[in-house]
Design a protein around this motif. Structure first.
Motif, PDB file in Angstrom:
ATOM      1  N   ASP A  74      46.369  56.981  33.031  1.00  0.00           N
ATOM      2  CA  ASP A  74      45.013  57.524  32.871  1.00  0.00           C
ATOM      3  C   ASP A  74      44.674  58.565  33.929  1.00  0.00           C
ATOM      4  OD1 ASP A  74      44.490  55.879  30.687  1.00  0.00           O
ATOM      5  OD2 ASP A  74      43.753  54.234  31.941  1.00  0.00           O
ATOM      6  N   TYR A  75      45.631  58.915  34.779  1.00  0.00           N
ATOM      7  CA  TYR A  75      45.377  59.895  35.837  1.00  0.00           C
ATOM      8  C   TYR A  75      45.588  61.316  35.312  1.00  0.00           C
ATOM      9  CZ  TYR A  75      45.527  55.823  38.877  1.00  0.00           C
ATOM     10  OH  TYR A  75      45.278  54.599  39.449  1.00  0.00           O
ATOM     11  N   ASP A  76      44.706  62.208  35.749  1.00  0.00           N
ATOM     12  CA  ASP A  76      44.782  63.622  35.360  1.00  0.00           C
ATOM     13  C   ASP A  76      45.593  64.355  36.428  1.00  0.00           C
ATOM     14  OD1 ASP A  76      44.421  66.112  34.306  1.00  0.00           O
ATOM     15  OD2 ASP A  76      42.296  66.272  34.814  1.00  0.00           O
ATOM     16  N   THR A  77      46.902  64.429  36.226  1.00  0.00           N
ATOM     17  CA  THR A  77      47.795  64.955  37.269  1.00  0.00           C
ATOM     18  C   THR A  77      48.394  66.317  36.934  1.00  0.00           C
ATOM     19  OG1 THR A  77      49.641  63.711  36.280  1.00  0.00           O
ATOM     20  CG2 THR A  77      48.426  62.652  38.072  1.00  0.00           C
ATOM     21  N   LEU A  78      48.082  66.853  35.781  1.00  0.00           N
ATOM     22  CA  LEU A  78      48.684  68.125  35.380  1.00  0.00           C
ATOM     23  C   LEU A  78      47.765  69.279  35.762  1.00  0.00           C
ATOM     24  CD1 LEU A  78      51.243  69.124  33.879  1.00  0.00           C
ATOM     25  CD2 LEU A  78      49.907  69.085  31.772  1.00  0.00           C
ATOM     26  N   PRO A  79      48.245  70.271  36.514  1.00  0.00           N
ATOM     27  CA  PRO A  79      47.397  71.423  36.844  1.00  0.00           C
ATOM     28  C   PRO A  79      46.847  72.082  35.574  1.00  0.00           C
ATOM     29  CG  PRO A  79      49.413  71.456  38.155  1.00  0.00           C
ATOM     30  CD  PRO A  79      49.591  70.373  37.131  1.00  0.00           C
ATOM     31  N   TRP A  80      45.632  72.576  35.660  1.00  0.00           N
ATOM     32  CA  TRP A  80      44.980  73.115  34.462  1.00  0.00           C
ATOM     33  C   TRP A  80      45.759  74.269  33.848  1.00  0.00           C
ATOM     34  CZ3 TRP A  80      43.571  78.140  33.688  1.00  0.00           C
ATOM     35  CH2 TRP A  80      43.488  78.971  34.814  1.00  0.00           C
ATOM     36  N   ASP A  81      46.485  75.040  34.694  1.00  0.00           N
ATOM     37  CA  ASP A  81      47.103  76.256  34.175  1.00  0.00           C
ATOM     38  C   ASP A  81      48.467  76.039  33.518  1.00  0.00           C
ATOM     39  OD1 ASP A  81      48.387  75.699  36.546  1.00  0.00           O
ATOM     40  OD2 ASP A  81      48.106  77.687  37.428  1.00  0.00           O
ATOM     41  N   ILE A  82      48.913  74.760  33.396  1.00  0.00           N
ATOM     42  CA  ILE A  82      50.091  74.465  32.565  1.00  0.00           C
ATOM     43  C   ILE A  82      49.802  73.276  31.648  1.00  0.00           C
ATOM     44  CG2 ILE A  82      51.846  75.456  34.088  1.00  0.00           C
ATOM     45  CD1 ILE A  82      52.441  72.552  35.009  1.00  0.00           C
ATOM     46  N   ASP A  83      48.526  73.085  31.310  1.00  0.00           N
ATOM     47  CA  ASP A  83      48.117  71.951  30.487  1.00  0.00           C
ATOM     48  C   ASP A  83      48.108  72.373  29.016  1.00  0.00           C
ATOM     49  OD1 ASP A  83      46.905  69.804  29.232  1.00  0.00           O
ATOM     50  OD2 ASP A  83      45.470  69.454  30.845  1.00  0.00           O
ATOM     51  N   ALA A  84      49.228  72.166  28.336  1.00  0.00           N
ATOM     52  CA  ALA A  84      49.384  72.640  26.962  1.00  0.00           C
ATOM     53  C   ALA A  84      48.367  72.009  26.015  1.00  0.00           C
ATOM     54  CB  ALA A  84      50.808  72.348  26.468  1.00  0.00           C
ATOM     55  N   ASP A  85      48.072  70.722  26.185  1.00  0.00           N
ATOM     56  CA  ASP A  85      47.122  70.060  25.295  1.00  0.00           C
ATOM     57  C   ASP A  85      45.737  70.666  25.437  1.00  0.00           C
ATOM     58  OD1 ASP A  85      49.116  68.384  24.400  1.00  0.00           O
ATOM     59  OD2 ASP A  85      48.548  66.698  25.687  1.00  0.00           O
ATOM     60  N   ARG A  86      45.335  70.954  26.665  1.00  0.00           N
ATOM     61  CA  ARG A  86      44.015  71.546  26.882  1.00  0.00           C
ATOM     62  C   ARG A  86      43.976  72.966  26.325  1.00  0.00           C
ATOM     63  NH1 ARG A  86      39.367  69.330  26.627  1.00  0.00           N
ATOM     64  NH2 ARG A  86      37.757  70.216  27.964  1.00  0.00           N
ATOM     65  N   PHE A  87      45.050  73.699  26.514  1.00  0.00           N
ATOM     66  CA  PHE A  87      45.106  75.055  25.967  1.00  0.00           C
ATOM     67  C   PHE A  87      44.956  75.035  24.450  1.00  0.00           C
ATOM     68  CE2 PHE A  87      47.685  77.404  29.506  1.00  0.00           C
ATOM     69  CZ  PHE A  87      46.665  77.136  30.408  1.00  0.00           C
ATOM     70  N   GLU A  88      45.558  74.046  23.800  1.00  0.00           N
ATOM     71  CA  GLU A  88      45.444  73.958  22.339  1.00  0.00           C
ATOM     72  C   GLU A  88      44.002  73.682  21.929  1.00  0.00           C
ATOM     73  OE1 GLU A  88      45.888  73.934  18.341  1.00  0.00           O
ATOM     74  OE2 GLU A  88      47.259  74.751  19.862  1.00  0.00           O
ATOM     75  N   THR A  89      43.302  72.861  22.693  1.00  0.00           N
ATOM     76  CA  THR A  89      41.890  72.611  22.400  1.00  0.00           C
ATOM     77  C   THR A  89      41.082  73.906  22.524  1.00  0.00           C
ATOM     78  OG1 THR A  89      42.078  70.333  23.207  1.00  0.00           O
ATOM     79  CG2 THR A  89      39.865  71.265  23.065  1.00  0.00           C
TER      80      THR A  89
END
Length: 304
Positions: A74-89
């Motif tokens: 449940d930890y948010d450990t991925l930097p925002w600028d390589i977060d593929a799932d967030r980019f898809e959103t």
């Protein structure tokens, strides 16, 4: 790439990663994503003693460890600028924008890009003026520049705000700088789009390009973790500029940024809305002409 969480303490988690060279890494990932420690026995310990490819494999292992903890806990450990799932959103939110909304959020970006074509008789820029002046210290001519804009989503995963325009330019050979104009929220963005000056004359075409740019960026996210992207992201074209130099120079990577590259399983799929049909467009091209394909079709595409 393979990974397994091998322990945790009050600071973070230990992850064992096997990279694409079968080298084993033991990486400590903080609960906030910070790399707290990294041991491996396949490459030189000092970064400046590694080859480019060896350095890339070390980087892949670190990013994959962050990704693995992000996916498995449940930890948010991925930097925002390589977060593929967030980019898809963000990509989906962009694709849903109306023409009026594109004007609201990205109108300045459209005008900034289009202003580079003020002296091109084939591109009708209308009443376009340049919103942001180019820096005086810029080297390499007016077109040696590209633009960025950051995107922020609300709790319903709709676009809530965007930053001002970021202007990236060279001040000397190999030395690049970015200046940001305007205001932006005081938090990490959900994504950042990038645009080289292009003769896109309407908001819908700009939207389609930015959606495709994020699709290419999602490709980059996977590649920088040492993973082959899912099939829908195996596309050619400009994603994040910071990776373009790697694709262009390191023999570890094919030239994913090159829209004409021949890479098995990858294709260039940018298809914006056009003022004419694709069949009509094909009818304008004469393979025996002395003109380039761009020169043959530009009048039909880049007029209002």
């Amino acid at each position: 790439m393979e990974a397994k969480i091998i322990g945790d303490d009050e600071r973070g988690m230990g992850v064992r990663v096997i990279d694409n060279n079968s080298v084993e890494h033991t990486i400590s990932v903080g609960f906030d994503g910070e790399i707290q420690g990294h041991g491996q026995d396949g490459y030189p310990d000092k970064a400046d003693e590694r080859t480019h490819n060896e350095g890339e494999h070390v980087g892949h292992a670190r990013k994959y460890a962050q990704y693995y903890v992000d996916q498995e806990t449940d930890y948010d450990t991925l930097p925002w600028d390589i977060d593929a799932d967030r980019f898809e959103t963000v990509r989906q939110a962009l694709a849903d924008l109306s023409e009026a909304e594109i004007e609201t959020y990205f109108g300045d970006l459209l005008e900034q890009s289009l202003s580079h074509y003020a002296d091109d008789p084939e591109v009708d820029i209308g009443e376009t003026t340049r919103p942001e002046a180019l820096p005086d210290e810029m080297a390499g001519g007016e077109d040696a520049v590209f633009y960025k804009q950051e995107i922020y989503l609300d709790d319903e995963e709709k676009i809530e705000a965007v930053s001002g325009i970021g202007i990236t330019y060279y001040v000397a050979r190999g030395e690049r700088k970015t200046v940001w104009c305007g205001e932006k929220p005081d938090r990490d963005p959900d994504a950042r789009v990038e645009l080289f000056p292009a003769p896109l004359v309407d908001p819908v075409s700009l939207r389609d390009y930015l959606v495709y740019n994020l699709r290419c960026q999602i490709r980059d996210c996977y590649l920088m973790m040492g993973l082959e992207p899912p099939e829908e992201y195996r596309v050619l074209g400009h994603g994040q500029y910071r990776f373009t130099g790697k694709y262009d120079s390191f023999d570890l990577y094919p030239p994913y940024h090159d829209t004409s590259a021949e890479i098995p399983g990858y294709s260039h799929e940018f298809r914006p809305d056009l003022p004419i049909t694709w069949d009509e467009l094909g009818g304008l091209v004469d393979s025996g002409s002395d003109q380039s394909i761009y020169d043959q079709i530009r009048g039909a595409l880049f007029s209002r």
